[in-house]
Design an enzyme around this catalytic site. Structure first.
Site, mmCIF file in Angstrom:
data_model
loop_
_atom_site.group_PDB
_atom_site.id
_atom_site.type_symbol
_atom_site.label_atom_id
_atom_site.label_comp_id
_atom_site.label_asym_id
_atom_site.label_seq_id
_atom_site.Cartn_x
_atom_site.Cartn_y
_atom_site.Cartn_z
ATOM 1 N N LYS A 185 0.868 -1.043 -0.047
ATOM 2 C CA LYS A 185 0.004 0.008 -0.068
ATOM 3 C C LYS A 185 0.892 1.456 0.008
ATOM 4 O O LYS A 185 2.095 1.031 0.261
ATOM 5 C CB LYS A 185 -0.873 -0.008 1.052
ATOM 6 N N LYS A 219 -2.520 -9.455 11.009
ATOM 7 C CA LYS A 219 -2.612 -9.319 12.530
ATOM 8 C C LYS A 219 -3.489 -10.501 13.105
ATOM 9 O O LYS A 219 -4.423 -10.688 12.607
ATOM 10 C CB LYS A 219 -3.161 -7.842 13.047
ATOM 11 N N GLU A 253 -2.781 6.336 17.305
ATOM 12 C CA GLU A 253 -1.355 6.043 17.439
ATOM 13 C C GLU A 253 -0.658 7.471 17.881
ATOM 14 O O GLU A 253 -1.255 8.506 17.833
ATOM 15 C CB GLU A 253 -0.942 6.399 15.855
ATOM 16 N N ASP A 272 -4.471 7.256 4.329
ATOM 17 C CA ASP A 272 -3.098 6.429 4.952
ATOM 18 C C ASP A 272 -3.860 5.213 5.829
ATOM 19 O O ASP A 272 -3.403 4.276 5.959
ATOM 20 C CB ASP A 272 -2.300 7.294 5.896
ATOM 21 N N HIS A 277 -6.849 0.212 6.372
ATOM 22 C CA HIS A 277 -6.951 -0.440 7.530
ATOM 23 C C HIS A 277 -8.401 -0.453 8.307
ATOM 24 O O HIS A 277 -8.851 -1.282 8.584
ATOM 25 C CB HIS A 277 -5.915 -0.068 8.554
ATOM 26 N N LYS A 373 -3.174 10.536 14.511
ATOM 27 C CA LYS A 373 -1.588 10.428 14.825
ATOM 28 C C LYS A 373 -1.535 11.354 16.116
ATOM 29 O O LYS A 373 -2.331 12.328 16.210
ATOM 30 C CB LYS A 373 -0.783 11.075 13.930
HETATM 31 C C1 BG6 Z 1 0.392 2.121 8.014
HETATM 32 C C2 BG6 Z 1 0.453 3.532 7.789
HETATM 33 O O1 BG6 Z 1 0.161 1.582 6.888
HETATM 34 O O2 BG6 Z 1 0.186 1.569 9.210
HETATM 35 C C3 BG6 Z 1 1.262 4.281 8.851
HETATM 36 O O3 BG6 Z 1 1.005 4.208 6.535
HETATM 37 C C4 BG6 Z 1 0.638 3.580 10.391
HETATM 38 O O4 BG6 Z 1 1.252 5.753 9.151
HETATM 39 C C5 BG6 Z 1 0.805 2.249 10.211
HETATM 40 O O5 BG6 Z 1 1.369 4.037 11.282
HETATM 41 C C6 BG6 Z 1 -0.008 1.467 11.370
HETATM 42 O O6 BG6 Z 1 0.331 0.321 11.429
HETATM 43 P P1 BG6 Z 1 0.482 -0.701 12.708
HETATM 44 O O7 BG6 Z 1 0.876 -2.021 12.765
HETATM 45 O O8 BG6 Z 1 1.656 0.042 13.822
HETATM 46 O O9 BG6 Z 1 -0.945 -0.496 13.665
#
Ligand code: BG6
Length: 522
Positions: A185, A219, A253, A272, A277, A373
């Site tokens: 991605k 996951k 996050e 993003d 996700h 974020k």
């Molecule tokens: C990525 C994004 O796809 O997923 C990032 O580009 C993000 O910005 C990340 O931090 C989060 O992944 P995880 O596995 O840490 O939750």
């Protein structure tokens, strides 16, 4: 010389010495893929070093790769094999999820890695690569099975795919020898660009050869969502509009944008995380049971959900951008002061939305989603809030409004929590919310594989269930595009509109409050 099965089993036994735990016995089905070569484009990049190569090393370490396995690492830097291997070792020491490194495993893995220098616009170079890979197969006993892994810049995907096609690297042979391509991605920047990219991919590869990654699908807890829903008789009857009041999905996050300012300026939270996700989590929560766990059956059901999602971009979507603040007792700058970011940037670092899913199961049930974020903590969670009882016998006795709740913690502290009202011991009829908690870590006492390990192994096995299909990607853009288009014409909120270390802008709270709901405190 080939390692014997006994020797391999010996290796396996000597490394893996987990504590005995009845819950995990017989659980892990070890599947070793066909002899194969992973051809990794973008091998000197961050993703390769942090995720893809460590995942391959762990698969090798746990004997999940075939003895005849090779990694051909492709990059533009003028490295030789030894320099590249030394860099990989340094990265493993930094990013491996299990430390200290297993040096025996590294000693046997390292000679299987070769570095090949190539410019992506060098057509003759791809022809040389094709001959080199054929010679390689003859030398190492890998019968033409190849996984092309595109960990390059997204702007290079179309060119790379075209080059693979021109050099005939996509051709599967009659006598065996599969060719598959893994594409990272972001897949496109909007619906139009995703369609264009899909067309370019489709000119070279059949859809069954294409593995589009959304690492959330690898996951453990996300995969367990399917087991939880469809492997137990007790939850499915309660998984619908009759019993569910609303659903909240959070991908929070605490990190900022790290060193990805330039990338993030073009992306923002909606592209993003929301487009991929978050929408993947929504579709797994909302989908109907598939008839089988075959990749297309599963993906058909997810696509139906995406098609049924609707939202009102002007009223049901909130965007935010963080200003300076404190996260985990550390003072952090605002988004506009990050490297590579325009000081007047209007890129969103937070998005919250209310979706409805217009089908029989979910009609009228709001799905609230949010991601951001620099929120107070890293936490991904799905919360199913059940309806209250039709007639409250204990109205004044203190049942807190957050009872009747099922929360699936995707990360960290992976687990499942059920919160319900219980009578406080004593003579009165005092009722309080209590929780029943299942925690992965302590229940199974086992290390979960990283999502990339699961996904790479699946791709090597030819199992595309956890990869996004062409129509899924396009449907997801079809949801996000109108949101981004609406923002392009509306005046932006006054950014920054939330402090780093807070749970996002006030408007995100108001989105739920107007319907008598509030975000769960995670
Ligand atoms: C990525 C994004 O796809 O997923 C990032 O580009 C993000 O910005 C990340 O931090 C989060 O992944 P995880 O596995 O840490 O939750």
């Amino acid at each position: 010389m080939k390692e014997s099965r006994e020797a391999r089993n010996g290796r396996r036994a000597s490394r893996a010495k987990p504590a005995r735990n009845v819950l995990r016995e017989g659980l892990r089905l070890e599947r070793v893929p066909d002899p194969s070569v992973v051809v990794l484009f973008g091998a000197t990049g961050d993703l390769a070093h942090r995720k893809v190569i460590p995942a391959l090393y762990h698969l090798w370490r746990t004997n999940l790769l075939p003895h005849e396995f090779r990694l051909v690492a492709i990059g533009r830097r003028p490295y030789d094999d030894d320099t590249f291997r030394a860099e990989i070792l340094a990265s493993l020491e930094r990013y491996s999820r299990v430390l200290p490194l297993d040096l025996d495993a590294w000693e046997s893995f390292a000679p299987r890695i070769d570095y090949h220098r190539l410019d992506f616009d060098d057509t003759a170079g791809f022809e040389k690569l094709a001959s080199a890979l054929d010679a390689y197969d003859a030398e190492h006993g890998t019968p033409g099975n190849r996984l092309y892994y595109l960990a390059a810049q997204p702007s290079q995907f179309a060119e790379l795919i075209a080059q693979l096609g021109r050099a005939g690297l996509d051709h599967e042979r009659h006598e065996g020898g599969w060719r598959r391509v893994v594409i990272e991605k972001p897949f496109g920047h909007d619906l139009d660009s995703a369609r264009r990219l899909n067309r370019e991919v489709g000119k070279v590869f059949r859809e069954s050869q294409v593995y589009r990654i959304d690492h959330y699908l690898g996951k453990e807890t996300v995969r367990n969502l399917l087991v939880f829903r469809f492997g137990n008789g007790i939850f499915e009857p309660l998984w619908n509009r009759r019993y569910v009041d609303h659903i909240q999905i959070t991908v929070a996050e605490s990190i900022g944008i790290e060193s990805r300012g330039a990338f993030y300026e073009q992306t923002g939270a909606s592209r993003d995380v929301l487009q991929n996700h978050l929408l993947q989590l929504v579709s797994l929560v909302a989908m109907e049971p598939p008839a089988t766990f075959e990749a297309n059956a599963l993906r058909d059901e997810k696509v139906k959900v995406l098609r049924a999602i609707s939202t009102d971009p002007a009223n049901d979507v909130v965007r935010g951008q963080y200003g300076p603040g404190w996260v985990a007792a550390t003072q952090v700058p605002g988004y506009r002061a990050e490297d590579g970011v325009d000081p007047a940037s209007e890129t969103e670092t937070f998005v919250a939305a209310k979706f409805t899913i217009d089908d029989w199961r979910w009609s009228g049930v709001p799905f609230y989603v949010r991601t951001g974020k620099r929120l107070p903590k890293r936490a991904t969670e799905i919360a199913i809030q059940y309806r209250e009882v039709p007639h409250r016998l204990f109205e004044d006795e203190g049942v807190t409004p957050d009872a009747n709740l099922l929360a699936i913690r995707i990360q960290p502290d992976e687990g499942i929590m059920l919160r319900f009202g219980a009578k406080v011991p004593g003579l009165g009829l005092d009722v309080r919310s209590v929780t029943m908690d299942f925690a992965y870590g302590s229940a199974f006492n086992v290390d979960s594989p990283d999502a990339y390990e699961t996904l790479i192994l699946d791709a090597l096995q030819g199992d595309a269930s956890l990869f996004t299909r062409v129509d899924e990607v396009e449907e997801a853009w079809g949801i996000v595009d109108p949101i981004i288009d609406t923002w392009a014409t509306a005046s932006a909120p006054r950014f920054p509109n939330y402090d780093a270390g807070s749970w996002g802008p006030d408007a995100a709270d108001a989105l739920l409050e107007r319907e008598g709901h509030r975000w769960r405190r995670i």
